[in-house]
Write a protein that holds these residues in place. Structure first.
Motif, mmCIF file in Angstrom:
data_model
loop_
_atom_site.group_PDB
_atom_site.id
_atom_site.type_symbol
_atom_site.label_atom_id
_atom_site.label_comp_id
_atom_site.label_asym_id
_atom_site.label_seq_id
_atom_site.Cartn_x
_atom_site.Cartn_y
_atom_site.Cartn_z
ATOM 1 N N PHE A 1 2.413 38.756 -14.052
ATOM 2 C CA PHE A 1 1.963 39.425 -15.273
ATOM 3 C C PHE A 1 2.260 38.542 -16.486
ATOM 4 O O PHE A 1 3.349 37.998 -16.610
ATOM 5 C CB PHE A 1 2.663 40.781 -15.439
ATOM 6 N N LYS A 2 1.295 38.427 -17.364
ATOM 7 C CA LYS A 2 1.463 37.607 -18.563
ATOM 8 C C LYS A 2 2.284 38.397 -19.582
ATOM 9 O O LYS A 2 1.904 39.492 -19.991
ATOM 10 C CB LYS A 2 0.106 37.233 -19.151
ATOM 11 N N SER A 3 3.400 37.816 -19.991
ATOM 12 C CA SER A 3 4.333 38.529 -20.870
ATOM 13 C C SER A 3 4.553 37.786 -22.180
ATOM 14 O O SER A 3 4.348 36.576 -22.268
ATOM 15 C CB SER A 3 5.690 38.695 -20.168
ATOM 16 N N GLN A 4 4.993 38.529 -23.166
ATOM 17 C CA GLN A 4 5.359 37.950 -24.459
ATOM 18 C C GLN A 4 6.475 38.795 -25.052
ATOM 19 O O GLN A 4 6.581 39.994 -24.760
ATOM 20 C CB GLN A 4 4.149 37.925 -25.394
ATOM 21 N N ILE A 5 7.319 38.169 -25.860
ATOM 22 C CA ILE A 5 8.412 38.888 -26.522
ATOM 23 C C ILE A 5 8.245 38.783 -28.026
ATOM 24 O O ILE A 5 8.032 37.696 -28.566
ATOM 25 C CB ILE A 5 9.788 38.321 -26.110
ATOM 26 N N LEU A 6 8.353 39.921 -28.698
ATOM 27 C CA LEU A 6 8.359 39.949 -30.159
ATOM 28 C C LEU A 6 9.743 40.413 -30.590
ATOM 29 O O LEU A 6 10.083 41.592 -30.489
ATOM 30 C CB LEU A 6 7.286 40.907 -30.683
#
Length: 479
Positions: free
Chosen positions: A44-49
């Protein structure tokens, strides 16, 4: 398109740390780093803000989320940030009713049904450890299959809230991928532990274990059912080498509550650092009954320079009441041994637990002046949800149930027989009577002679003056 965007909510340092905001910690959200790593490993493509480190407002945080336009949003929240997380969720829903919001963290784990009932804009809650749960949840949501088959969640179905079967703890933590530090913008430059917990930069925090086997009444030990598991020394050393090779990390603060619980692992860890000649300075925190001079000397030799102890109180009566499970003599022996081994020492003090009296406060002040500590950090007793003290706390005093103030820097609980004014003054007395002693002043002069950072010293002095002046002005206002 991003499958899941993990959010660390904006929580202004001045609100979280109060007068310590200028020297407080700016730590990477390690929990989100592990969740995102698990999601990435599963494809799964993830990102953190990290809205807190970016100093975003709630409005700007919402704008960034909508701009990124992920399939799913995952928000982590402590008790003091649950309200902020709820406002973000509400604003997101007002802009995009179809967006699905997943909430996780210690507050949801402690109060799953209450959290979902109080904050209707959360769609799904992840209870407890989320590394495996988040992968199964994302897979289920992506395939639009029934959520009831995912263990360890709470979710809405129509007008009802359902909780699935509990998920077992992860027994072998070494199975987890390294935390995804690469998803943090400008790591490690923007991040650092609190000013008393790093020796060199770049610095970071790490966790070498999960859970705690002890039963102090103010901790949310029940949230992890007193489970304790640790990563292997091989995993920890490999992670340190990874951080050094990719981010030039020179210093680590191990954030575990009881870093030295498994003595044999600490010995193996220290010996590995020495045998492999790893250039690392490090610090940790633990209990007084889990160290001795031999172990502390080995730790010092391997690069440890500071150790923090949960002293809590100088009254045996209070230690027994809060179920600390240690003795006054043991605490003194541990601090003496650490100092003899050449380590700086930090003592955490809990102010105003149930059963606190003016007499026990005097015992604590007298006791900490006997200890060979470098720093002290007095924190207000805070009965976090699901701790042993939370349900019956109002039998012992008055509690202000404002989640925003559950910081340990805000006074939310006042024991019977005491007042807010007395407790505020007591905190100032602790600072004054500990730091304004020739013994402490001489210790800091020696630190300067041996190359202590002037920047650190100036910041520490400014904080002390601020605390002292705050007390003077508050007294003048009462006159």
């Amino acid at each position: 398109m991003i499958d899941i965007l993990f959010i660390n909510p904006p929580l202004a340092g001045k609100r979280r740390l109060r007068e310590f905001s200028s020297i407080g910690s700016h730590n990477p959200p390690v929990n989100l780093l592990y969740l995102s790593a698990a999601a990435e490993k599963a494809g799964f493509k993830s990102q953190i803000l990290d809205a807190e480190i970016s100093k975003f407002s709630i409005g700007l945080t919402v704008q960034e989320i909508l701009k990124i336009n992920p399939k799913f949003v995952g928000i982590t929240a402590m008790t003091l940030s649950i309200e902020t997380a709820a406002v973000i969720a509400k604003k997101l829903k007002s802009s995009d009713k179809g967006i699905q919001i997943i909430i996780g963290g210690i507050h949801l784990t402690s109060l799953p049904e209450k959290t979902m009932n109080d904050y209707p804009h959360f769609d799904i809650g992840v209870i407890g450890e989320g590394d495996i749960t988040i992968v199964e949840l994302l897979d289920t949501l992506s395939k639009n299959t029934p959520l009831e088959n995912v263990k360890g969640i709470i979710y809405r179905t129509g007008n009802k809230i359902k909780i699935t079967d509990a998920r077992c703890f992860i027994e072998d933590l070494d199975e987890l991928p390294f935390p995804s530090f690469h998803l943090l913008q400008n790591f490690p430059n923007k991040y650092r532990p609190s000013i008393q917990k790093f020796r060199r930069m770049p610095s970071s925090i790490l966790l070498t274990s999960r859970g705690c086997p002890y039963k102090c009444i103010f901790c949310d030990s029940k949230g992890l059912k007193n489970s304790y598991r640790s990563y292997s020394v091989k995993y920890i050393i490999s992670l340190i080498k990874y951080l050094q090779a990719n981010y030039k990390i020179k210093d680590i603060n191990f954030h575990d509550d009881t870093f030295t619980l498994y003595r044999h692992k600490i010995i193996e860890f220290c010996n590995t650092i020495l045998s492999e000649k790893i250039d690392l300075t490090w610090s940790c925190q633990t209990r007084a009954d889990l160290v001795d001079f031999e172990l502390l000397s080995l730790m010092k030799k391997s690069g440890c320079w500071s150790i923090a102890f949960g002293i809590e109180s100088g009254s045996q009566k209070i230690l027994d009441f809060i179920k600390k499970g240690t003795k006054i003599q043991t605490i003194k022996g541990a601090v003496d041994s650490a100092s003899k081994a050449g380590l700086e020492t930090i003592g955490f003090i809990v102010i105003a637990p149930p059963a606190e009296t003016k007499e026990t406060m005097e015992e604590t002040i007298n006791f900490i002046k006997e200890l060979n500590l470098t720093y002290i950090l007095p924190l207000y007793f805070t009965p976090f949800p699901n701790s042993d003290s939370y349900e019956k706390i109002e039998e012992f005093g008055t509690l202000e149930k404002d989640w925003d103030k559950f910081t340990t820097f805000d006074l939310v609980f006042i024991p019977k027989g005491l007042s807010k004014e007395v407790l505020l003054d007591y905190k100032q007395r602790i600072y004054r009577e500990f730091y304004l002693r020739p013994k402490t002043v001489l210790k800091f002069i020696k630190k300067i002679i041996h190359g202590y950072s002037w920047r650190k010293l100036i910041l520490e002095c400014l904080i002390f003056i601020k605390i002292s002046m705050k007390n003077i002005f508050s007294k003048q206002e009462k006159m």
